[in-house]
Motif scaffolding. Structure first.
Motif, PDB file in Angstrom:
ATOM      1  N   LYS A   1      -3.245  -5.022   2.809  1.00  0.00           N
ATOM      2  CA  LYS A   1      -3.268  -4.048   1.707  1.00  0.00           C
ATOM      3  C   LYS A   1      -1.857  -3.549   1.394  1.00  0.00           C
ATOM      4  O   LYS A   1      -1.459  -3.456   0.232  1.00  0.00           O
ATOM      5  CB  LYS A   1      -4.139  -2.845   2.084  1.00  0.00           C
ATOM      6  N   ILE A   2      -1.124  -3.206   2.443  1.00  0.00           N
ATOM      7  CA  ILE A   2       0.229  -2.670   2.235  1.00  0.00           C
ATOM      8  C   ILE A   2       1.138  -3.759   1.669  1.00  0.00           C
ATOM      9  O   ILE A   2       1.926  -3.509   0.746  1.00  0.00           O
ATOM     10  CB  ILE A   2       0.787  -2.085   3.552  1.00  0.00           C
ATOM     11  N   ALA A   3       1.005  -4.962   2.190  1.00  0.00           N
ATOM     12  CA  ALA A   3       1.818  -6.075   1.686  1.00  0.00           C
ATOM     13  C   ALA A   3       1.554  -6.293   0.197  1.00  0.00           C
ATOM     14  O   ALA A   3       2.476  -6.499  -0.598  1.00  0.00           O
ATOM     15  CB  ALA A   3       1.510  -7.343   2.478  1.00  0.00           C
ATOM     16  N   LYS A   4       0.300  -6.215  -0.171  1.00  0.00           N
ATOM     17  CA  LYS A   4      -0.079  -6.407  -1.573  1.00  0.00           C
ATOM     18  C   LYS A   4       0.508  -5.287  -2.437  1.00  0.00           C
ATOM     19  O   LYS A   4       1.051  -5.538  -3.515  1.00  0.00           O
ATOM     20  CB  LYS A   4      -1.614  -6.402  -1.671  1.00  0.00           C
ATOM     21  N   TYR A   5       0.412  -4.080  -1.919  1.00  0.00           N
ATOM     22  CA  TYR A   5       0.953  -2.931  -2.649  1.00  0.00           C
ATOM     23  C   TYR A   5       2.463  -3.072  -2.846  1.00  0.00           C
ATOM     24  O   TYR A   5       2.984  -2.877  -3.955  1.00  0.00           O
ATOM     25  CB  TYR A   5       0.607  -1.646  -1.877  1.00  0.00           C
ATOM     26  N   LEU A   6       3.176  -3.429  -1.778  1.00  0.00           N
ATOM     27  CA  LEU A   6       4.631  -3.557  -1.885  1.00  0.00           C
ATOM     28  C   LEU A   6       5.024  -4.691  -2.828  1.00  0.00           C
ATOM     29  O   LEU A   6       6.001  -4.599  -3.563  1.00  0.00           O
ATOM     30  CB  LEU A   6       5.243  -3.805  -0.501  1.00  0.00           C
ATOM     31  N   THR A   7       4.241  -5.743  -2.813  1.00  0.00           N
ATOM     32  CA  THR A   7       4.517  -6.886  -3.681  1.00  0.00           C
ATOM     33  C   THR A   7       4.291  -6.527  -5.147  1.00  0.00           C
ATOM     34  O   THR A   7       5.154  -6.744  -6.000  1.00  0.00           O
ATOM     35  CB  THR A   7       3.604  -8.068  -3.306  1.00  0.00           C
ATOM     36  N   GLU A   8       3.124  -5.939  -5.405  1.00  0.00           N
ATOM     37  CA  GLU A   8       2.735  -5.733  -6.800  1.00  0.00           C
ATOM     38  C   GLU A   8       3.319  -4.468  -7.417  1.00  0.00           C
ATOM     39  O   GLU A   8       3.639  -4.447  -8.598  1.00  0.00           O
ATOM     40  CB  GLU A   8       1.202  -5.723  -6.910  1.00  0.00           C
ATOM     41  N   LYS A   9       3.410  -3.410  -6.608  1.00  0.00           N
ATOM     42  CA  LYS A   9       3.848  -2.140  -7.179  1.00  0.00           C
ATOM     43  C   LYS A   9       5.345  -1.897  -6.984  1.00  0.00           C
ATOM     44  O   LYS A   9       5.956  -1.135  -7.704  1.00  0.00           O
ATOM     45  CB  LYS A   9       3.049  -0.967  -6.584  1.00  0.00           C
ATOM     46  N   GLN A  10       5.908  -2.496  -5.947  1.00  0.00           N
ATOM     47  CA  GLN A  10       7.313  -2.209  -5.647  1.00  0.00           C
ATOM     48  C   GLN A  10       8.192  -3.441  -5.803  1.00  0.00           C
ATOM     49  O   GLN A  10       9.369  -3.423  -5.435  1.00  0.00           O
ATOM     50  CB  GLN A  10       7.450  -1.666  -4.218  1.00  0.00           C
TER      51      GLN A  10
ATOM     52  N   GLU B   1     -13.070  -2.099   2.019  1.00  0.00           N
ATOM     53  CA  GLU B   1     -12.722  -3.368   2.655  1.00  0.00           C
ATOM     54  C   GLU B   1     -11.860  -4.244   1.766  1.00  0.00           C
ATOM     55  O   GLU B   1     -11.221  -5.174   2.224  1.00  0.00           O
ATOM     56  CB  GLU B   1     -14.000  -4.127   3.008  1.00  0.00           C
ATOM     57  N   LYS B   2     -11.879  -3.958   0.460  1.00  0.00           N
ATOM     58  CA  LYS B   2     -11.125  -4.804  -0.449  1.00  0.00           C
ATOM     59  C   LYS B   2      -9.648  -4.466  -0.389  1.00  0.00           C
ATOM     60  O   LYS B   2      -9.254  -3.360  -0.044  1.00  0.00           O
ATOM     61  CB  LYS B   2     -11.668  -4.647  -1.874  1.00  0.00           C
ATOM     62  N   LEU B   3      -8.833  -5.447  -0.777  1.00  0.00           N
ATOM     63  CA  LEU B   3      -7.408  -5.331  -0.499  1.00  0.00           C
ATOM     64  C   LEU B   3      -6.661  -4.403  -1.456  1.00  0.00           C
ATOM     65  O   LEU B   3      -5.494  -4.109  -1.253  1.00  0.00           O
ATOM     66  CB  LEU B   3      -6.776  -6.718  -0.467  1.00  0.00           C
ATOM     67  N   ASP B   4      -7.341  -3.941  -2.507  1.00  0.00           N
ATOM     68  CA  ASP B   4      -6.669  -2.943  -3.348  1.00  0.00           C
ATOM     69  C   ASP B   4      -7.188  -1.536  -3.040  1.00  0.00           C
ATOM     70  O   ASP B   4      -6.837  -0.577  -3.713  1.00  0.00           O
ATOM     71  CB  ASP B   4      -6.841  -3.288  -4.839  1.00  0.00           C
ATOM     72  N   GLU B   5      -8.010  -1.439  -1.997  1.00  0.00           N
ATOM     73  CA  GLU B   5      -8.567  -0.126  -1.655  1.00  0.00           C
ATOM     74  C   GLU B   5      -7.663   0.619  -0.654  1.00  0.00           C
ATOM     75  O   GLU B   5      -7.988   0.791   0.511  1.00  0.00           O
ATOM     76  CB  GLU B   5     -10.008  -0.276  -1.171  1.00  0.00           C
ATOM     77  N   LEU B   6      -6.521   1.008  -1.202  1.00  0.00           N
ATOM     78  CA  LEU B   6      -5.509   1.724  -0.429  1.00  0.00           C
ATOM     79  C   LEU B   6      -5.024   2.872  -1.302  1.00  0.00           C
ATOM     80  O   LEU B   6      -4.724   2.677  -2.473  1.00  0.00           O
ATOM     81  CB  LEU B   6      -4.342   0.775  -0.133  1.00  0.00           C
ATOM     82  N   GLU B   7      -4.971   4.075  -0.723  1.00  0.00           N
ATOM     83  CA  GLU B   7      -4.542   5.217  -1.529  1.00  0.00           C
ATOM     84  C   GLU B   7      -3.507   6.032  -0.786  1.00  0.00           C
ATOM     85  O   GLU B   7      -3.449   6.011   0.433  1.00  0.00           O
ATOM     86  CB  GLU B   7      -5.752   6.117  -1.852  1.00  0.00           C
ATOM     87  N   VAL B   8      -2.718   6.774  -1.570  1.00  0.00           N
ATOM     88  CA  VAL B   8      -1.796   7.694  -0.913  1.00  0.00           C
ATOM     89  C   VAL B   8      -2.608   8.873  -0.401  1.00  0.00           C
ATOM     90  O   VAL B   8      -3.703   9.156  -0.862  1.00  0.00           O
ATOM     91  CB  VAL B   8      -0.672   8.192  -1.866  1.00  0.00           C
ATOM     92  N   PHE B   9      -2.032   9.533   0.575  1.00  0.00           N
ATOM     93  CA  PHE B   9      -2.734  10.610   1.252  1.00  0.00           C
ATOM     94  C   PHE B   9      -2.737  11.893   0.427  1.00  0.00           C
ATOM     95  O   PHE B   9      -1.700  12.310  -0.075  1.00  0.00           O
ATOM     96  CB  PHE B   9      -2.041  10.839   2.601  1.00  0.00           C
ATOM     97  N   HIS B  10      -3.921  12.490   0.290  1.00  0.00           N
ATOM     98  CA  HIS B  10      -4.031  13.791  -0.370  1.00  0.00           C
ATOM     99  C   HIS B  10      -4.544  14.811   0.622  1.00  0.00           C
ATOM    100  O   HIS B  10      -5.734  14.821   0.930  1.00  0.00           O
ATOM    101  CB  HIS B  10      -5.035  13.741  -1.540  1.00  0.00           C
ATOM    102  N   PRO B  11      -3.690  15.694   1.112  1.00  0.00           N
ATOM    103  CA  PRO B  11      -4.136  16.650   2.133  1.00  0.00           C
ATOM    104  C   PRO B  11      -5.302  17.505   1.647  1.00  0.00           C
ATOM    105  O   PRO B  11      -6.194  17.839   2.410  1.00  0.00           O
ATOM    106  CB  PRO B  11      -2.890  17.505   2.401  1.00  0.00           C
ATOM    107  N   ASP B  12      -5.291  17.806   0.369  1.00  0.00           N
ATOM    108  CA  ASP B  12      -6.314  18.674  -0.183  1.00  0.00           C
ATOM    109  C   ASP B  12      -7.712  18.068  -0.033  1.00  0.00           C
ATOM    110  O   ASP B  12      -8.664  18.729   0.363  1.00  0.00           O
ATOM    111  CB  ASP B  12      -5.995  18.899  -1.669  1.00  0.00           C
ATOM    112  N   ARG B  13      -7.787  16.783  -0.347  1.00  0.00           N
ATOM    113  CA  ARG B  13      -9.083  16.113  -0.281  1.00  0.00           C
ATOM    114  C   ARG B  13      -9.601  16.042   1.145  1.00  0.00           C
ATOM    115  O   ARG B  13     -10.782  16.257   1.417  1.00  0.00           O
ATOM    116  CB  ARG B  13      -8.935  14.702  -0.849  1.00  0.00           C
TER     117      ARG B  13
END
Ligand SMILES: Nc1nc2c(ncn2[C@@H]2O[C@H](COP(=O)(O)OP(=O)(O)OP(=O)(O)O)[C@@H](O)[C@H]2O)c(=O)[nH]1
Ligand SMILES: Nc1nc2c(ncn2[C@@H]2O[C@H](COP(=O)(O)OP(=O)(O)OP(=O)(O)O)[C@@H](O)[C@H]2O)c(=O)[nH]1
Ligand SMILES: [Mg+2]
Ligand SMILES: [Mg+2]
Lengths: 277, 295
Positions: free
Chosen positions: A89-98, A247-259
């Motif tokens: 998931k993180i690899a995908k995020y870094l590839t696609e978003k960064q 379980e899907k590879l785009d199901e990664l979110e930044v942390f929201h303390p409030d939630r």
């Protein structure tokens, strides 16, 4: 505060963390006495909630990419916590978003088909994985991954490691060896958000052995109350950087303390409890 | 192999022969909570202990033993080893649970035990979703000599279960273990998939699956109660296996589950190795939980 204590324990916040938390929240509540006349129940909620958010870390935490490439990320944690999935998931995020060129390598020579699992995830995401060399041991694989990433100009190398218990001395030593060999910029402790009281032991032991820089909480898509987030954060002092929400590879979110704070408090429940009080 | 040091030292700390007063009881309750027993079951157990011993002088060993006995009393009625029903041919076992709890590994361990006992075992790779789940089960098949029925990645798990059952029937298999993809109990569509597997199996035998084993991870906290409840409802769970008891997690939530649902407990996982599955023993579990050593 008795109700808050029970609510936190039922949300799986570890007992020592509950105790120190209540102490701090009490002190705060006393300090805000002035408002008490307005609505005492609501005020307790607010104090506890704010305190939760503060402890969980109100600042949003980005992954650290500032290092001479290839930047190394190492994933560690208990068996089955979600390391391999989160790696992809993180690899995908870094590839696609960064826009980073990322390579993944599995150092898991223990679990059946673990390396194969990461290879398949690489295929699914189009991210390069280090070719599997049968019989090679984790430290050697880490060396090879770094070398190959350097030669091929990768920006980031993600090292997925085998799940290990914090009491498994041999495997903890192996993890340290990999860590010192690869000098990761991020060492991410991957934790199941459904974890109970043992979260303190796990956090403490991993933190002692390697310099954990951040926490990834998985299975946030479950109906767990997520108290482990508070325990982990409090014990390690490390920021919770990311949440696994499926379980899907785009199901990664930044942390929201409030939630997470709302979830831990089981918001509905506590509001009614405190209103009764 | 199991450890219970944390609680054990905790109790020794509070009980250097003291009167069993409210303070001590509260500390005792807290120690139970740290094993994931949960607030209400902890309160119930300490209340039971207080009933006969309140304000009496009590030594650390006594309190640990009393605690172990209280816990064992809850667990005794649910202690039931998995028994292979030889008349079934095959005895069909569906293995379910949340992601990463240890289903596939437990299947490998069970296959080993029955293969060693001379039974004909077959595995069905019903997790067609997770990357390399089929390969993982196949390796367990190689290790245990059990044939593994597979379908393609993304294939229909119910269809696979059906044909594995047919084949197992045809070739005189004693035990068919069906692996399933991990799923969180709050995901309706994934739970419906499990219902479909069960429905399809019933076409071959109305009693199938003859067992549904829910695999719980000992590191899980109170959410395991929801897991037991919902999986219990959806697939008529007939027994539990708790894994990862080789760590420091003591799996106290099992006591709460026993108390609430009375689901039988078959076995515990104490490692990643093929032989790391032990029959569940109430008193051993209770002693490990309370830090009381076997005399
Ligand atoms: N629902 C849900 N499932 C997840 C999440 N992250 C991982 N999983 C699932 O959890 C299971 C275990 O994930 P892995 O990534 O294999 O875990 P691991 O830590 O690498 O496991 P080991 O290598 O065996 O220690 C798999 O079924 C994943 O699909 C998440 O955020 N939500
Ligand atoms: N220490 C320890 N590890 C275990 C035990 N049982 C399973 N594991 C490990 O836990 C991880 C997950 O086990 P799996 O059998 O793949 O779990 P699963 O439920 O099939 O996972 P999914 O199919 O992804 O949902 C693996 O790394 C196993 O080796 C146990 O009793 N003790
Ligand atoms: Mg893995
Ligand atoms: Mg599996």
């Amino acid at each position: 505060m008795r109700e808050v204590r029970v609510a936190l324990l039922e949300a799986d916040v570890a007992l020592p963390v509950v105790k120190s938390f209540i102490k701090k929240a009490k002190a705060k509540a006393v300090g805000t006495e002035v408002l008490k006349s307005i609505n005492p129940g609501q005020m307790v909620i607010k104090v506890v909630h704010d305190q939760l958010v503060e402890t969980l870390g109100s600042e949003s935490q980005e992954l650290n990419l500032i290092a001479v490439p290839p930047v190394v990320y190492m994933m560690v944690g208990l068996q089955g916590s979600g390391k391999t999935t989160s790696t992809a998931k993180i690899a995908k995020y870094l590839t696609e978003k960064q826009n980073k060129k990322v390579m993944m390598a599995s150092l898991d020579v223990r679990r059946p088909a673990a390396q194969e699992q990461l290879r398949v995830l690489g295929e699914q995401t189009g991210i390069t994985t280090l070719p599997i060399v049968e019989g090679q041991q984790p430290v050697e694989i880490a060396k090879r991954a770094l070398q190959s990433a350097r030669l091929q100009g990768f920006d980031v190398v993600m090292l997925d490691t085998a799940g290990r218990l914090h009491v498994d001395e041999q495997l903890m030593v192996e993890m340290q060896a990999v860590h010192s060999e690869s000098a990761p910029t991020e060492t991410l402790l991957v934790v199941d958000s459904l974890t109970g009281q043992d979260a303190v032991n796990v956090a403490q032991q991993f933190k002692e052995r390697v310099d954990v820089t951040g926490i990834v909480m998985t299975r946030i898509d479950g109906d767990g109350r997520g108290g482990a987030a508070l325990s982990m954060r409090e014990i390690t002092g490390c920021p919770i950087k990311l949440l696994g929400t499926g379980e899907k590879l785009d199901e990664l979110e930044v942390f929201h303390p409030d939630r997470i704070a709302n979830r831990i408090l089981g918001m509905g429940d506590v509001v009614s409890l405190v209103e009764k009080a | 192999k199991r450890s219970s040091n944390a609680l054990s030292t905790g109790i020794t700390d509070i009980f250097t022969k003291r009167k069993l007063d409210d303070d001590v009881l509260e500390e005792l309750e807290e120690l139970l909570i740290t094993s994931d027993i949960g607030v209400s079951t902890s309160a119930k157990i300490t209340a039971n202990i207080a009933r006969t011993r309140y304000n009496k002088e009590i030594a650390p060993d006594e309190i640990k033993e009393a605690l172990a006995e209280e816990v064992a009393a809850i667990l005794e009625p649910v202690t039931r080893p998995f028994v292979l029903d030889e008349s079934r041919k095959p005895h069909v076992v569906l293995v379910v649970g949340v992601n990463g709890s240890g289903k596939t590994t437990t299947i490998g361990k069970l296959a080993k035990q029955y293969a060693d006992a001379g039974k004909k075992v077959m595995l069905a790779a019903g997790d067609t979703f997770r990357a390399a789940a089929i390969e993982q089960l196949s390796i367990w098949g190689e290790r245990t000599g059990a044939p593994v029925m597979t379908t393609k990645v993304g294939g229909d798990a119910a269809g696979l279960a059906f044909s594995a059952y047919e084949q197992a029937k045809a070739n005189g298999t004693d035990l068919l273990l069906i692996d399933t993809a991990g799923r969180l109990q709050n995901k309706g569509h994934l739970m419906a998939e499990l219902e479909k597997i069960i429905r399809v199996l019933k076409k071959l035998d109305a009693d199938a699956p003859h067992s549904s084993i829910l695999v719980l991870d000992a590191t899980t906290g109170q959410n395991a109660i929801n897991q037991a409840e919902i999986f219990g409802k959806v697939c008529d769970v007939t027994g539990l296996v708790m894994t990862k008891l080789d760590g420091t997690a003591r799996g106290g939530v099992l006591v709460a589950i026993a108390d609430k649902f009375g689901l039988p407990v078959h076995a515990i996982g104490v490692g990643e190795g093929i032989d790391d599955l032990q029959p569940f023993a109430a008193m051993d579990f209770a002693r490990a939980l309370s830090g009381s050593e076997q005399p």
